[in-house]
Design a protein around this motif. Sequence first.
Motif, PDB file in Angstrom:
ATOM      1  N   UNK A  87       0.819  -1.210   0.000  1.00  0.00           N
ATOM      2  CA  UNK A  87       0.000   0.000   0.000  1.00  0.00           C
ATOM      3  C   UNK A  87       0.852   1.260   0.000  1.00  0.00           C
ATOM      4  N   UNK A  88       0.380   2.286  -0.689  1.00  0.00           N
ATOM      5  CA  UNK A  88       1.079   3.574  -0.648  1.00  0.00           C
ATOM      6  C   UNK A  88       0.943   4.224   0.725  1.00  0.00           C
ATOM      7  N   UNK A  89       0.060   3.690   1.562  1.00  0.00           N
ATOM      8  CA  UNK A  89      -0.113   4.185   2.926  1.00  0.00           C
ATOM      9  C   UNK A  89       0.358   3.138   3.928  1.00  0.00           C
ATOM     10  N   UNK A  90       1.511   2.575   3.675  1.00  0.00           N
ATOM     11  CA  UNK A  90       2.232   1.626   4.505  1.00  0.00           C
ATOM     12  C   UNK A  90       1.690   0.210   4.326  1.00  0.00           C
ATOM     13  N   UNK A  91       0.666  -0.190   5.041  1.00  0.00           N
ATOM     14  CA  UNK A  91      -0.031  -1.464   4.867  1.00  0.00           C
ATOM     15  C   UNK A  91      -1.514  -1.123   4.798  1.00  0.00           C
ATOM     16  N   UNK A  92      -2.321  -2.005   4.214  1.00  0.00           N
ATOM     17  CA  UNK A  92      -3.751  -1.716   4.221  1.00  0.00           C
ATOM     18  C   UNK A  92      -4.584  -2.988   4.185  1.00  0.00           C
ATOM     19  N   UNK A  93      -5.779  -2.861   4.765  1.00  0.00           N
ATOM     20  CA  UNK A  93      -6.795  -3.916   4.755  1.00  0.00           C
ATOM     21  C   UNK A  93      -8.016  -3.345   4.040  1.00  0.00           C
ATOM     22  N   UNK A  94      -8.434  -4.004   2.971  1.00  0.00           N
ATOM     23  CA  UNK A  94      -9.566  -3.529   2.187  1.00  0.00           C
ATOM     24  C   UNK A  94     -10.896  -3.801   2.854  1.00  0.00           C
ATOM     25  N   UNK A  95     -11.802  -2.842   2.719  1.00  0.00           N
ATOM     26  CA  UNK A  95     -13.169  -2.940   3.247  1.00  0.00           C
ATOM     27  C   UNK A  95     -14.100  -3.137   2.056  1.00  0.00           C
ATOM     28  N   UNK A  96     -15.053  -4.039   2.169  1.00  0.00           N
ATOM     29  CA  UNK A  96     -15.911  -4.446   1.051  1.00  0.00           C
ATOM     30  C   UNK A  96     -16.967  -3.410   0.657  1.00  0.00           C
ATOM     31  N   UNK A  97     -16.645  -2.144   0.779  1.00  0.00           N
ATOM     32  CA  UNK A  97     -17.507  -1.066   0.288  1.00  0.00           C
ATOM     33  C   UNK A  97     -17.274  -0.909  -1.207  1.00  0.00           C
ATOM     34  N   UNK A  98     -18.299  -0.729  -2.022  1.00  0.00           N
ATOM     35  CA  UNK A  98     -19.713  -0.611  -1.683  1.00  0.00           C
ATOM     36  C   UNK A  98     -20.400  -1.978  -1.652  1.00  0.00           C
ATOM     37  N   UNK A  99     -21.374  -2.100  -0.752  1.00  0.00           N
ATOM     38  CA  UNK A  99     -22.184  -3.316  -0.738  1.00  0.00           C
ATOM     39  C   UNK A  99     -23.421  -3.076  -1.617  1.00  0.00           C
ATOM     40  N   UNK A 100     -24.305  -4.054  -1.682  1.00  0.00           N
ATOM     41  CA  UNK A 100     -25.483  -3.939  -2.563  1.00  0.00           C
ATOM     42  C   UNK A 100     -26.346  -2.732  -2.196  1.00  0.00           C
ATOM     43  N   UNK A 101     -26.515  -2.481  -0.905  1.00  0.00           N
ATOM     44  CA  UNK A 101     -27.326  -1.341  -0.464  1.00  0.00           C
ATOM     45  C   UNK A 101     -26.677  -0.024  -0.884  1.00  0.00           C
ATOM     46  N   UNK A 102     -25.356   0.091  -0.719  1.00  0.00           N
ATOM     47  CA  UNK A 102     -24.650   1.308  -1.126  1.00  0.00           C
ATOM     48  C   UNK A 102     -24.790   1.553  -2.624  1.00  0.00           C
ATOM     49  N   UNK A 110     -28.193   8.635  -8.995  1.00  0.00           N
ATOM     50  CA  UNK A 110     -27.503   8.848 -10.258  1.00  0.00           C
ATOM     51  C   UNK A 110     -26.020   9.161 -10.099  1.00  0.00           C
ATOM     52  N   UNK A 111     -25.401   8.604  -9.045  1.00  0.00           N
ATOM     53  CA  UNK A 111     -23.987   8.864  -8.787  1.00  0.00           C
ATOM     54  C   UNK A 111     -23.215   7.555  -8.671  1.00  0.00           C
ATOM     55  N   UNK A 112     -21.899   7.660  -8.716  1.00  0.00           N
ATOM     56  CA  UNK A 112     -21.000   6.521  -8.529  1.00  0.00           C
ATOM     57  C   UNK A 112     -20.705   6.406  -7.037  1.00  0.00           C
ATOM     58  N   UNK A 113     -20.901   5.213  -6.413  1.00  0.00           N
ATOM     59  CA  UNK A 113     -20.663   5.092  -4.981  1.00  0.00           C
ATOM     60  C   UNK A 113     -19.190   5.162  -4.584  1.00  0.00           C
ATOM     61  N   UNK A 114     -18.290   5.015  -5.559  1.00  0.00           N
ATOM     62  CA  UNK A 114     -16.869   4.997  -5.231  1.00  0.00           C
ATOM     63  C   UNK A 114     -16.453   3.621  -4.749  1.00  0.00           C
ATOM     64  N   UNK A 115     -15.275   3.546  -4.159  1.00  0.00           N
ATOM     65  CA  UNK A 115     -14.747   2.278  -3.680  1.00  0.00           C
ATOM     66  C   UNK A 115     -13.352   2.488  -3.117  1.00  0.00           C
ATOM     67  N   UNK A 116     -12.580   1.422  -3.048  1.00  0.00           N
ATOM     68  CA  UNK A 116     -11.210   1.475  -2.519  1.00  0.00           C
ATOM     69  C   UNK A 116     -11.146   2.109  -1.137  1.00  0.00           C
ATOM     70  N   UNK A 117     -11.960   1.598  -0.224  1.00  0.00           N
ATOM     71  CA  UNK A 117     -11.946   2.049   1.161  1.00  0.00           C
ATOM     72  C   UNK A 117     -11.117   1.049   1.963  1.00  0.00           C
ATOM     73  N   UNK A 118     -10.174   1.563   2.752  1.00  0.00           N
ATOM     74  CA  UNK A 118      -9.229   0.726   3.478  1.00  0.00           C
ATOM     75  C   UNK A 118      -9.022   1.199   4.910  1.00  0.00           C
ATOM     76  N   UNK A 119      -8.518   0.298   5.737  1.00  0.00           N
ATOM     77  CA  UNK A 119      -7.859   0.657   6.986  1.00  0.00           C
ATOM     78  C   UNK A 119      -6.385   0.682   6.608  1.00  0.00           C
ATOM     79  N   UNK A 120      -5.685   1.781   6.902  1.00  0.00           N
ATOM     80  CA  UNK A 120      -4.284   1.863   6.498  1.00  0.00           C
ATOM     81  C   UNK A 120      -3.472   2.741   7.429  1.00  0.00           C
TER      82      UNK A 120
END
Length: 162
Positions: A87-102, A110-120
């Motif tokens: 990770x560019x932020x040392x180490x990271x753990x990925x979070x499964x965002x977005x889920x179906x509800x998101x 009418x927007x993009x929920x985004x993604x690539x959410x981590x603990x880092x």
Amino acid sequence: MRALFLIIVAGLFLAACGQSYGTYTGPKVTRIVVEKAERKMYLMHGPIVLREYDVGLGFAPIGDKVQEGDGRTPEGVYEIDRRNPQSQFYLSLGISYPNEQDIAEAKALGVDPGGDIFIHGRPKKYQSDLIDWTLGCIAVTNREMREIYAMVETGTKIVIRE
């Protein structure tokens, strides 16, 4: 002499490839709880708090993440779905965002929920500050991230609350 040099270089390379970020032999982390308003993250074993951390959040920490670029940290129930030792932020753990509800909520707007959410971890410029600076991730110190990386397995549930 050249052969000795190549053996040393190969040994250093193999040692770097096998780099360990610590081992953990205590009780299994059964879930992670993030309390955004408190800026706290808890690693839990059932009802028992194993570790507590101060965290930095997205640069717009109030409210649930709705779309890419809003600077908010998502709220809901997710899981740790990947590990990134590079990770560019040392180490990271990925979070499964977005889920179906998101995804459904973002689609309705009418927007993009985004993604690539981590603990880092934190880059040098944010090492000593607890300010909210990420694009929606959860940041801890690099020392804490080494510990978390060793303790948390892929598939661990994470609950993020306001």
